[in-house]
Structure formats: structure tokens, C-alpha cells
Design a protein around this motif. Structure first.
Motif, short mmCIF file in Angstrom:
data_model
loop_
_atom_site.label_atom_id
_atom_site.label_comp_id
_atom_site.label_asym_id
_atom_site.label_seq_id
_atom_site.Cartn_x
_atom_site.Cartn_y
_atom_site.Cartn_z
N TYR A 162 -5.00 68.82 -8.54
CA TYR A 162 -5.35 67.67 -9.38
C TYR A 162 -6.62 66.99 -8.88
N TRP A 163 -6.78 66.88 -7.57
CA TRP A 163 -7.92 66.18 -6.99
C TRP A 163 -9.21 66.98 -7.11
N ASN A 164 -9.13 68.26 -7.49
CA ASN A 164 -10.31 69.11 -7.58
C ASN A 164 -10.74 69.38 -9.02
N VAL A 165 -10.14 68.71 -9.97
CA VAL A 165 -10.49 68.90 -11.38
C VAL A 165 -11.28 67.67 -11.85
N ASP A 166 -12.46 67.93 -12.34
CA ASP A 166 -13.32 66.86 -12.83
C ASP A 166 -13.32 66.90 -14.35
N VAL A 167 -12.88 65.85 -14.99
CA VAL A 167 -12.83 65.76 -16.44
C VAL A 167 -13.78 64.64 -16.87
N ARG A 168 -14.82 65.00 -17.55
CA ARG A 168 -15.82 64.04 -18.01
C ARG A 168 -15.40 63.43 -19.35
N PRO A 169 -15.83 62.21 -19.61
CA PRO A 169 -15.55 61.61 -20.92
C PRO A 169 -16.05 62.49 -22.06
N LEU A 170 -15.22 62.62 -23.08
CA LEU A 170 -15.49 63.39 -24.29
C LEU A 170 -15.59 64.89 -24.08
N SER A 171 -15.18 65.38 -22.91
CA SER A 171 -15.11 66.82 -22.71
C SER A 171 -13.82 67.32 -23.37
N THR A 172 -13.79 68.60 -23.68
CA THR A 172 -12.61 69.19 -24.32
C THR A 172 -12.15 70.40 -23.54
N VAL A 173 -10.87 70.67 -23.64
CA VAL A 173 -10.29 71.89 -23.09
C VAL A 173 -9.14 72.27 -24.02
N THR A 174 -8.94 73.54 -24.19
CA THR A 174 -7.87 74.01 -25.08
C THR A 174 -6.87 74.84 -24.31
N LEU A 175 -5.60 74.54 -24.55
CA LEU A 175 -4.50 75.32 -23.99
C LEU A 175 -3.85 76.04 -25.16
N THR A 176 -3.63 77.34 -24.99
CA THR A 176 -2.95 78.10 -26.02
C THR A 176 -1.71 78.73 -25.42
N GLY A 177 -0.74 78.98 -26.25
CA GLY A 177 0.47 79.64 -25.77
C GLY A 177 1.70 79.02 -26.36
N ARG A 178 2.67 78.85 -25.48
CA ARG A 178 3.96 78.28 -25.89
C ARG A 178 4.55 77.56 -24.70
N PRO A 179 5.59 76.78 -24.93
CA PRO A 179 6.19 76.05 -23.80
C PRO A 179 6.48 76.96 -22.61
N GLY A 180 5.99 76.55 -21.45
CA GLY A 180 6.21 77.30 -20.22
C GLY A 180 5.23 78.43 -19.96
N LEU A 181 4.42 78.78 -20.96
CA LEU A 181 3.45 79.87 -20.79
C LEU A 181 2.15 79.47 -21.48
N TRP A 182 1.28 78.83 -20.72
CA TRP A 182 0.03 78.31 -21.25
C TRP A 182 -1.15 79.08 -20.70
N HIS A 183 -2.19 79.19 -21.52
CA HIS A 183 -3.44 79.85 -21.14
C HIS A 183 -4.56 78.85 -21.35
N LEU A 184 -5.49 78.84 -20.44
CA LEU A 184 -6.63 77.95 -20.52
C LEU A 184 -7.75 78.62 -21.28
N GLN A 185 -8.30 77.93 -22.26
CA GLN A 185 -9.46 78.41 -22.99
C GLN A 185 -10.57 77.39 -22.77
N LEU A 186 -11.64 77.81 -22.13
CA LEU A 186 -12.76 76.90 -21.92
C LEU A 186 -13.57 76.81 -23.19
N ASP A 187 -13.81 75.61 -23.64
CA ASP A 187 -14.54 75.39 -24.87
C ASP A 187 -16.04 75.37 -24.60
N ALA A 188 -16.81 75.64 -25.62
CA ALA A 188 -18.26 75.63 -25.49
C ALA A 188 -18.73 74.21 -25.17
N ALA A 189 -19.83 74.12 -24.47
CA ALA A 189 -20.39 72.81 -24.13
C ALA A 189 -20.86 72.11 -25.39
N LEU A 190 -20.69 70.81 -25.42
CA LEU A 190 -21.16 70.02 -26.55
C LEU A 190 -22.65 69.81 -26.42
N ARG A 191 -23.33 69.84 -27.50
CA ARG A 191 -24.78 69.64 -27.48
C ARG A 191 -25.13 68.38 -28.22
#
Length: 191
Positions: A162-191
Motif C-alpha cells: 500500500y505504501w508503494n502505490v502512488d495514485v495521482r488525482p484524476l488517474s484511472t485504473v481498471t480491474l477486470t474479472g470477478r469476485p476473488g479473481l481480479w486482473h489489473l489493466q493499466l489505462d492509457a495516460a490522459l492527455r
């Protein structure tokens, strides 16, 4: 069946150094400006079948400004910081340095009298795992701390991550999957 949960970090309500624990302040002028700049990339996320937000003023304001009409979710509230609520990390470190050290190194402790980090991460994970178990897209505007907790939970990472994750304002991240089995999808940078 697969869920798609896109988490949008709320716009800021203060500079990073002025961030306070359990901060209930609304968006500041810079935060409103940043929402306007990011809106063209973020507004399309409002097409999600379900739209949620943390109950904080800045999360609600961010979601509303983006046209999401989000439903506030009490489970997406920030970590309960007990007697440290409203203080900055620097203020608390000056007052209770050993308590801050304990809090940063042991996810099961809550020297502030509030919620332990591990309980916070679990609460956010439980929210993720209780979303509809059908093909569905969800967008949730949440405090950066909530997004961090969701990532740690979804990746089944140790709480110290938790202490090593930097989340900037208005950044996005997508999790796909189902309960108990999630996959991280990194979204494209906002321009």
C-alpha cells in the motif's frame, strides 16, 4: 462472466503536502481546473452501467462534474484515522513519532484509535467482491487511498505494498474479472 471496474481518483482538494487524514474538504480551485482539463478523457467512463463514488465531498464533486451522477457508497470511505483525523502526516509524526512508525510497519495496528490498514484494505476488497456477478461495467470515483487499497487487494499483494502505490488525482485504473479473481489493466495516460 466478467466485471470491469474502473476507479477514478478524485480531483485534489489541497496540495500534496497539505493533505490531511480523513479530509472532508471540497475541491479547491486547482482541483476544479484539473477536472475541466481531464473531462474529455474521463466523461466517456460515465457510460458504465453502474456509477459510484466515495462519500467524501471531493469524490462526489468530481463524479458530479464529470456527469456520472454517482451513487455514494459508504464502503468506499477513507480509512478511519481516529484521533489523527484532520491532521497532516507531518503534524502527527511530530506529536507521536513512535505511533506513526508502528502504523507504517504493522498493518494490523491502529495507534490512532481508528481502523487498521489491513481492515481498510479488506473493507475495500469486500466492496469489490460484492459487485454484481454478471457482465457489467462500473466506474467509481474514490479517494486515492481507496484506489490504493483496491489495487493491493485485487493483486493479493502484502499490505505493506500500500505504501508503494502512488495514485495521482484524476488517474484511472481498471480491474477486470470477478469476485476473488481480479486482473489489473493499466489505462492509457490522459492527455
Amino acid at each position: 462472466m466478467s466485471l470491469r471496474v474502473t476507479l477514478v481518483a478524485a480531483a485534489r482538494s489541497s496540495s500534496l503536502l497539505a493533505e490531511r487524514f480523513d479530509d472532508d474538504r471540497p475541491l479547491d480551485e486547482a482541483g476544479w481546473y484539473e477536472v475541466q482539463v481531464a473531462a474529455p478523457a474521463l466523461i466517456p467512463l460515465g457510460a458504465a452501467e453502474l456509477r459510484y463514488c466515495s462519500p467524501t465531498p471531493r469524490s462526489r464533486a468530481t463524479g458530479t462534474a464529470l456527469g456520472y451522477a454517482p451513487l455514494a457508497q459508504p464502503a468506499l470511505r477513507e480509512c478511519d484515522m481516529g484521533r489523527w483525523r484532520g491532521l497532516t502526516l507531518a503534524e502527527v509524526a511530530a506529536l507521536e513519532p513512535s505511533a506513526v512508525d508502528a502504523w507504517l510497519t504493522d498493518a494490523r495496528t491502529a495507534p490512532h484509535g481508528g481502523e487498521p490498514l489491513l481492515a481498510f484494505i479488506t473493507r475495500i476488497g469486500n466492496w469489490l467482491d460484492t459487485r454484481p456477478a454478471e457482465d457489467c461495467s462500473i466506474v467509481a470515483v474514490a479517494e486515492p487511498s481507496v484506489v490504493r487499497a483496491a489495487l493491493v487487494y485485487a493483486l493479493k499483494a502484502p499490505p505493506s505494498t500500500y505504501w508503494n502505490v502512488d495514485v495521482r488525482p484524476l488517474s484511472t485504473v481498471t480491474l477486470t474479472g470477478r469476485p476473488g479473481l481480479w486482473h489489473l489493466q493499466l489505462d492509457a495516460a490522459l492527455r
